[in-house]
Design a protein around this motif. Sequence first.
Motif, PDB file in Angstrom:
ATOM      1  N   PHE A  75       0.829  -1.217   0.000  1.00 39.10           N
ATOM      2  CA  PHE A  75       0.000   0.000   0.000  1.00 39.10           C
ATOM      3  C   PHE A  75       0.867   1.272   0.000  1.00 39.10           C
ATOM      4  O   PHE A  75       0.374   2.364  -0.258  1.00 39.10           O
ATOM      5  CB  PHE A  75      -0.969  -0.004   1.194  1.00 39.10           C
ATOM      6  N   LEU A  76       2.158   1.136   0.270  1.00 38.59           N
ATOM      7  CA  LEU A  76       3.069   2.292   0.196  1.00 38.59           C
ATOM      8  C   LEU A  76       3.748   2.406  -1.179  1.00 38.59           C
ATOM      9  O   LEU A  76       4.579   3.287  -1.393  1.00 38.59           O
ATOM     10  CB  LEU A  76       4.132   2.202   1.299  1.00 38.59           C
ATOM     11  N   ASN A  77       3.404   1.503  -2.080  1.00 41.13           N
ATOM     12  CA  ASN A  77       3.935   1.495  -3.455  1.00 41.13           C
ATOM     13  C   ASN A  77       5.468   1.576  -3.557  1.00 41.13           C
ATOM     14  O   ASN A  77       5.996   2.393  -4.306  1.00 41.13           O
ATOM     15  CB  ASN A  77       3.335   2.646  -4.276  1.00 41.13           C
ATOM     16  N   PRO A  78       6.187   0.734  -2.822  1.00 43.41           N
ATOM     17  CA  PRO A  78       7.650   0.852  -2.841  1.00 43.41           C
ATOM     18  C   PRO A  78       8.271   0.578  -4.206  1.00 43.41           C
ATOM     19  O   PRO A  78       9.322   1.139  -4.529  1.00 43.41           O
ATOM     20  CB  PRO A  78       8.099  -0.205  -1.825  1.00 43.41           C
ATOM     21  N   ARG A  79       7.616  -0.259  -5.011  1.00 38.09           N
ATOM     22  CA  ARG A  79       8.236  -0.638  -6.293  1.00 38.09           C
ATOM     23  C   ARG A  79       8.346   0.531  -7.248  1.00 38.09           C
ATOM     24  O   ARG A  79       9.202   0.537  -8.129  1.00 38.09           O
ATOM     25  CB  ARG A  79       7.453  -1.779  -6.945  1.00 38.09           C
ATOM     26  N   GLU A  80       7.464   1.532  -7.068  1.00 37.35           N
ATOM     27  CA  GLU A  80       7.526   2.726  -7.936  1.00 37.35           C
ATOM     28  C   GLU A  80       8.851   3.455  -7.780  1.00 37.35           C
ATOM     29  O   GLU A  80       9.327   4.113  -8.689  1.00 37.35           O
ATOM     30  CB  GLU A  80       6.397   3.698  -7.574  1.00 37.35           C
ATOM     31  N   LYS A  81       9.440   3.374  -6.572  1.00 39.14           N
ATOM     32  CA  LYS A  81      10.691   4.089  -6.274  1.00 39.14           C
ATOM     33  C   LYS A  81      11.925   3.388  -6.839  1.00 39.14           C
ATOM     34  O   LYS A  81      12.950   4.009  -7.052  1.00 39.14           O
ATOM     35  CB  LYS A  81      10.891   4.124  -4.750  1.00 39.14           C
ATOM     36  N   LEU A  82      11.814   2.079  -7.032  1.00 37.17           N
ATOM     37  CA  LEU A  82      13.008   1.307  -7.363  1.00 37.17           C
ATOM     38  C   LEU A  82      13.223   1.254  -8.867  1.00 37.17           C
ATOM     39  O   LEU A  82      12.266   1.233  -9.633  1.00 37.17           O
ATOM     40  CB  LEU A  82      12.890  -0.103  -6.782  1.00 37.17           C
ATOM     41  N   SER A  83      14.507   1.233  -9.247  1.00 37.52           N
ATOM     42  CA  SER A  83      14.810   1.207 -10.671  1.00 37.52           C
ATOM     43  C   SER A  83      14.393  -0.152 -11.223  1.00 37.52           C
ATOM     44  O   SER A  83      13.849  -0.972 -10.515  1.00 37.52           O
ATOM     45  CB  SER A  83      16.293   1.483 -10.888  1.00 37.52           C
ATOM     46  N   ASN A  84      14.741  -0.404 -12.430  1.00 40.98           N
ATOM     47  CA  ASN A  84      14.205  -1.570 -13.130  1.00 40.98           C
ATOM     48  C   ASN A  84      14.808  -2.894 -12.674  1.00 40.98           C
ATOM     49  O   ASN A  84      15.268  -3.657 -13.491  1.00 40.98           O
ATOM     50  CB  ASN A  84      14.465  -1.380 -14.624  1.00 40.98           C
ATOM     51  N   VAL A  85      14.811  -3.151 -11.377  1.00 41.87           N
ATOM     52  CA  VAL A  85      15.403  -4.394 -10.901  1.00 41.87           C
ATOM     53  C   VAL A  85      14.307  -5.355 -10.477  1.00 41.87           C
ATOM     54  O   VAL A  85      13.181  -4.956 -10.186  1.00 41.87           O
ATOM     55  CB  VAL A  85      16.344  -4.207  -9.686  1.00 41.87           C
ATOM     56  N   ARG A  86      14.680  -6.627 -10.412  1.00 39.74           N
ATOM     57  CA  ARG A  86      13.728  -7.629  -9.953  1.00 39.74           C
ATOM     58  C   ARG A  86      13.566  -7.503  -8.427  1.00 39.74           C
ATOM     59  O   ARG A  86      14.550  -7.429  -7.708  1.00 39.74           O
ATOM     60  CB  ARG A  86      14.253  -9.010 -10.316  1.00 39.74           C
ATOM     61  N   VAL A  87      12.316  -7.454  -7.979  1.00 37.63           N
ATOM     62  CA  VAL A  87      12.035  -7.357  -6.544  1.00 37.63           C
ATOM     63  C   VAL A  87      11.237  -8.584  -6.135  1.00 37.63           C
ATOM     64  O   VAL A  87      10.150  -8.835  -6.652  1.00 37.63           O
ATOM     65  CB  VAL A  87      11.240  -6.070  -6.214  1.00 37.63           C
ATOM     66  N   GLU A  88      11.770  -9.357  -5.190  1.00 38.69           N
ATOM     67  CA  GLU A  88      11.084 -10.555  -4.688  1.00 38.69           C
ATOM     68  C   GLU A  88      10.735 -10.341  -3.225  1.00 38.69           C
ATOM     69  O   GLU A  88      11.579  -9.895  -2.444  1.00 38.69           O
ATOM     70  CB  GLU A  88      12.007 -11.779  -4.780  1.00 38.69           C
ATOM     71  N   THR A  89       9.491 -10.657  -2.857  1.00 38.60           N
ATOM     72  CA  THR A  89       9.102 -10.598  -1.444  1.00 38.60           C
ATOM     73  C   THR A  89       8.299 -11.850  -1.111  1.00 38.60           C
ATOM     74  O   THR A  89       7.629 -12.419  -1.981  1.00 38.60           O
ATOM     75  CB  THR A  89       8.280  -9.324  -1.125  1.00 38.60           C
ATOM     76  N   LEU A  90       8.360 -12.263   0.166  1.00 35.88           N
ATOM     77  CA  LEU A  90       7.664 -13.502   0.554  1.00 35.88           C
ATOM     78  C   LEU A  90       6.240 -13.229   1.014  1.00 35.88           C
ATOM     79  O   LEU A  90       5.382 -14.095   0.952  1.00 35.88           O
ATOM     80  CB  LEU A  90       8.437 -14.218   1.680  1.00 35.88           C
ATOM     81  N   LEU A  91       5.989 -12.005   1.503  1.00 33.07           N
ATOM     82  CA  LEU A  91       4.667 -11.635   2.029  1.00 33.07           C
ATOM     83  C   LEU A  91       4.289 -10.255   1.549  1.00 33.07           C
ATOM     84  O   LEU A  91       5.142  -9.362   1.540  1.00 33.07           O
ATOM     85  CB  LEU A  91       4.728 -11.542   3.554  1.00 33.07           C
ATOM     86  N   LYS A  92       3.007 -10.081   1.214  1.00 33.95           N
ATOM     87  CA  LYS A  92       2.555  -8.737   0.819  1.00 33.95           C
ATOM     88  C   LYS A  92       1.421  -8.292   1.722  1.00 33.95           C
ATOM     89  O   LYS A  92       0.485  -9.060   1.970  1.00 33.95           O
ATOM     90  CB  LYS A  92       2.073  -8.751  -0.638  1.00 33.95           C
ATOM     91  N   TYR A  93       1.527  -7.078   2.222  1.00 31.56           N
ATOM     92  CA  TYR A  93       0.441  -6.503   3.045  1.00 31.56           C
ATOM     93  C   TYR A  93      -0.248  -5.418   2.249  1.00 31.56           C
ATOM     94  O   TYR A  93       0.396  -4.706   1.499  1.00 31.56           O
ATOM     95  CB  TYR A  93       1.014  -5.925   4.329  1.00 31.56           C
TER      96      TYR A  93
END
Length: 170
Positions: A152-170
Amino acid sequence: MNFEEYIRDIPDFPKPGIIFKDITPLLAVPEAFKGVIDTMAEKVKDLDFDTIVVPEARGFIFGSALAYKLGKKLVPIRKPGKLPYEVVEVSYSLEYGEAKIQMHKDALSKGEKVLIVDDVLATGGTIKAIETLVKKLEANISGVLCLAELSFLNPREKLSNVRVETLLKY
Ligand code: AMP
């Protein structure tokens, strides 16, 4: 295994309005911690990287266990005044005010492939700052791996074009 069961919500910590994701219950159950590290290893098994870069303090916990499991080099990122040798530094904005983080200037070589590991991906500001440090040393970012993502804080918008893996999403 549902890792969410081992993460405790602490409302209004460290300040009003923040729901802190407390990972200490997960660390207290060896099978849960092991499950997280094994799942993290699984998530990055096809990723080409040499080195795990971790911010203090909770990044150290997951990143060092993963580095041990995968036989990878480990590089710590710290707050100012903690690293004993010469450093590169970056300032970044938090919700309130500014923060600085540092890395040893010889921690990474040009072209080295890096995976950044932390516990919680919230606004993405910390990971973005680490990306800046990694790039200062001309290393490359292969990916980002975190236990939990506050989507809900949209962190992926901030990150450059890298692969982001997470185990849990809130
Ligand atoms: P951010 O820079 O906003 O993505 O915040 C990420 C860093 O702050 C991580 O190192 C987390 O450990 C910590 N953090 C931010 N928000 C939380 C939260 N709600 N619960 C636990 N840790 C958090």
